[in-house]
Write an enzyme that holds these catalytic residues in place. Structure first.
Site, PDB file in Angstrom:
ATOM      1  CG  HIS A   1       1.734  -8.365   8.526  1.00 42.86           C
ATOM      2  ND1 HIS A   1       0.675  -8.851   9.238  1.00 42.86           N
ATOM      3  CD2 HIS A   1       1.360  -8.403   7.233  1.00 42.86           C
ATOM      4  CE1 HIS A   1      -0.296  -9.173   8.403  1.00 42.86           C
ATOM      5  NE2 HIS A   1       0.104  -8.904   7.187  1.00 42.86           N
TER       6      HIS A   1
ATOM      7  CD  GLU B   1       3.928 -10.431 -11.081  1.00 45.26           C
ATOM      8  OE1 GLU B   1       4.665 -10.288 -10.097  1.00 45.26           O
ATOM      9  OE2 GLU B   1       2.759  -9.996 -11.119  1.00 45.26           O
TER      10      GLU B   1
ATOM     11  CG  ASP C   1       6.203 -13.289  -7.836  1.00 48.66           C
ATOM     12  OD1 ASP C   1       6.674 -14.024  -6.947  1.00 48.66           O
ATOM     13  OD2 ASP C   1       5.126 -12.682  -7.706  1.00 48.66           O
TER      14      ASP C   1
ATOM     15  CB  CYS D   1       7.677  -2.213 -10.183  1.00 50.10           C
ATOM     16  SG  CYS D   1       6.735  -3.682 -10.650  1.00 50.10           S
TER      17      CYS D   1
END
Length: 584
Positions: free
Chosen positions: A195, A439, A463, A510
């Site tokens: 976070h 991915e 990934d 992306c």
């Protein structure tokens, strides 16, 4: 003597300033038995300290600057929820009453028990929740011990221009420090998906994590240089180093300020090839940045933040309102909403899932696998996205596909929901485009099969590289193997793009590779025509695109795909280096 320390750069930028070291974990906890007649007073002392800790967090929340994303406040709320959790306080109260321990001792015993529980978990994200327990308990302990509030939490704090060093920082810390104008922060622990790291990037604070034992080399007020892009800290820099980095900082400021001239320019190569340049978003504030840099749309709208730090997942109506607000903010721009990518390092309370922990969560029940297993979690999101599609150019994207059966299941569920919405007279786009993320190596190898069933593909390199190389990219011992230029990675990317071209469907990228200016020319050479990047990187990528010519890049593609190592590809790229790359 100048000392160079190396960590993981997670938010770029150069900062120069004095150090402020937070050593909040060095609390001396007294341990003693209390008399029977003091038991009531001692339990009340603990309960009062919990209430005072809640008041502190409420005060912190009030200091969040206006316009800060709602999700950031939600991260602070998570610690407030922990203070409300009976499991944290119930056992210390029992120890006070039954074993006559003092409050600090009883609270420490419960903290140690909870930390042991989290440390035994296999899930990387859940293991990091031990830090939340420590942060919350230490806040209570400081109150019990009558310690002064931490410097950065005082409203009159004077930390502007300081570089913060800490074992770890909470989201509350990060927001407050940005409010006080800190120059940068460095932590011993943490990873790029925490976070705090996400907040650092969104708030624009240069930051480095994973810099172990930094506090042993530093003292308060030492002059420090932080290079967030390279993950380098220089302590006690000499005059030459200071002059060099001051010049670098000024150069970077001029460079990034100058990029704004490209906001309204079309992303087109010198020889006229039009490139779609979209943005990745996750926090509400990111949507403002999308408009500021002139993106062509949203190529990846991550929805996980809606589910973080809450006991129950958001219902259909809350999700619908959130998606609708984003669509309305962006006008006619296309918005690609990725369905939930929970699991692995993104396990969150609001996922609503309980059960046994996987031995290797990155290879376990996550993303579309989790959603298909738990339709009560998935259907409300699909309904919300379909309803929102009536308001604009919305696309739906499925993460972590590995076989066609998953595609068929999702498409079947979407068709069922369409029938329900039709029956209820609720508007939606019946032709909502549905795409998938490539991915997983299995999906990349079979990209031609996925391209026949879906409306678009998007390559998630984070990934894809991790799974292709069989490494954990945030593991210090193996992340040196994380190589976007590895021949296997390039072949999978090239094959996916070719499969989209053959099926006449768009293919985007992306992942972080798309936003790294070192790889823009190579990706263009491999046939990529749609990039989706963080808004902060978009104008840099646009500048590289506008300086490229497609003709010479054909030779780059041929040579790169024939190379036998990532190092060989890197050397080939250097031969095609552009002036914009040297400037940045």
């Amino acid at each position: 003597m100048t000392i160079a320390l190396h960590g993981l750069g997670i938010s770029r930028g150069i900062a120069i300033g004095p150090a402020h070291i937070i050593e909040r974990d060095q609390l001396e906890i007294p341990e003693y038995e209390i008399d029977l007649e003091r038991v009531t007073d001692e339990t009340q002392r603990l309960q009062d300290a919990v209430l005072a800790a809640q008041d502190q967090l409420r005060a912190i929340r009030r200091h969040i600057p206006a316009g800060t994303a709602a999700e950031i406040a939600a991260l602070i709320d998570a610690h407030m929820l922990m203070l409300d959790d009976a499991s944290l306080i119930h056992e210390p109260l029992r120890l006070i009453r039954e074993e006559r321990r003092n409050a600090e001792w009883a609270l420490k015993a419960q903290r140690d028990a909870l930390v042991r529980t989290f440390e035994e978990m296999d899930d990387a994200y859940l293991r990091t929740r031990r830090d939340d327990v420590v942060h919350v308990v230490n806040r209570i302990q400081r109150i019990l011990l009558n310690h002064s509030p931490l410097r950065h939490e005082q409203p009159d704090s004077r930390l502007a221009g300081y570089i913060i060093f800490a074992d770890d920082l909470t989201p509350a810390d990060t927001v407050l420090m940005q409010h006080h104008g800190i120059a940068a922060f460095v932590t011993e622990y943490g990873g790029p998906t925490s976070h705090t790291s996400i907040l650092a990037r969104s708030l624009g604070i240069p930051a480095i994590v994973g810099l172990h034992q930094a506090h042993t080399y530093l003292r308060d007020e030492d002059v420090i240089i932080v290079d967030g892009a390279q993950g380098v800290v220089l302590a006690d820099p000499d005059a030459a180093s200071l002059e060099f980095y001051q010049a670098r900082r000024e150069q970077d400021q001029r460079y990034y300020s100058g990029l704004i001239r490209l906001k309204d320019a079309t992303a087109r190569t010198r020889d006229g090839v039009r490139i779609q340049l979209q943005a990745n978003v996750e926090l509400t504030r990111d949507f403002d940045h999308v408009l500021q840099v002139g993106a062509d749309g949203i190529g990846l709208y991550r929805t996980e933040f809606l589910f973080m730090n809450r006991a129950e997942p958001p219902d259909e109506e809350e999700q619908y309102r959130t998606y609708l607000r984003a669509i309305q903010m962006l006008g006619r721009m296309p918005v690609t909403i990725r369905t939930l990518d929970l699991g692995a390092d993104k396990e969150v309370d609001g996922g609503g899932r309980q059960g046994s922990l996987a031995a290797n969560p990155a290879l376990g029940l996550r993303a579309v696998r989790l959603c298909l297993k738990e339709p009560a979690l998935f259907r409300p999101q699909l309904r919300a996205i379909l309803r929102a599609s009536a308001a604009g150019d919305v696309r739906l994207m499925i993460p972590m596909l590995s076989n066609l059966h998953e595609v068929d299941q999702v498409l079947g569920m979407v068709d069922d929901i369409k029938r329900d919405l039709n029956g209820a007279g609720i508007e939606f786009n019946p032709d909502l485009p549905i795409g998938g993320m490539i991915e997983v190596p299995a999906a990349a190898v079979c990209a031609d099969l996925f391209a026949k069933r879906l409306d678009f593909l998007s390559i998630g390199t984070n990934d894809l590289i991790q799974y292709t190389m069989a490494i954990d990219r945030v593991n210090d011992e193996v992340n040196y193997l994380y190589d976007p230029l590895h021949p296997a990675v390039l072949r999978l990317v090239h094959g996916t793009i070719a499969a989209g071209l053959a099926a006449d469907i768009p293919v985007a990228m992306c992942g972080e590779m798309a936003g790294d200016i070192r790889y823009v020319r190579l990706l263009l050479a491999l046939g990529l025509r749609c990039f989706s990047v963080h808004p902060a990187s978009l104008l840099e990528v646009k500048q590289i695109i506008m300086e490229c010519e497609m003709g010479p890049l054909q030779e780059l593609a041929r040579r790169a795909l024939a190379a036998q190592s990532g190092a060989a590809v890197a050397a080939i790229l250097d031969e095609f280096r552009l002036p914009a790359e040297a400037t940045s």
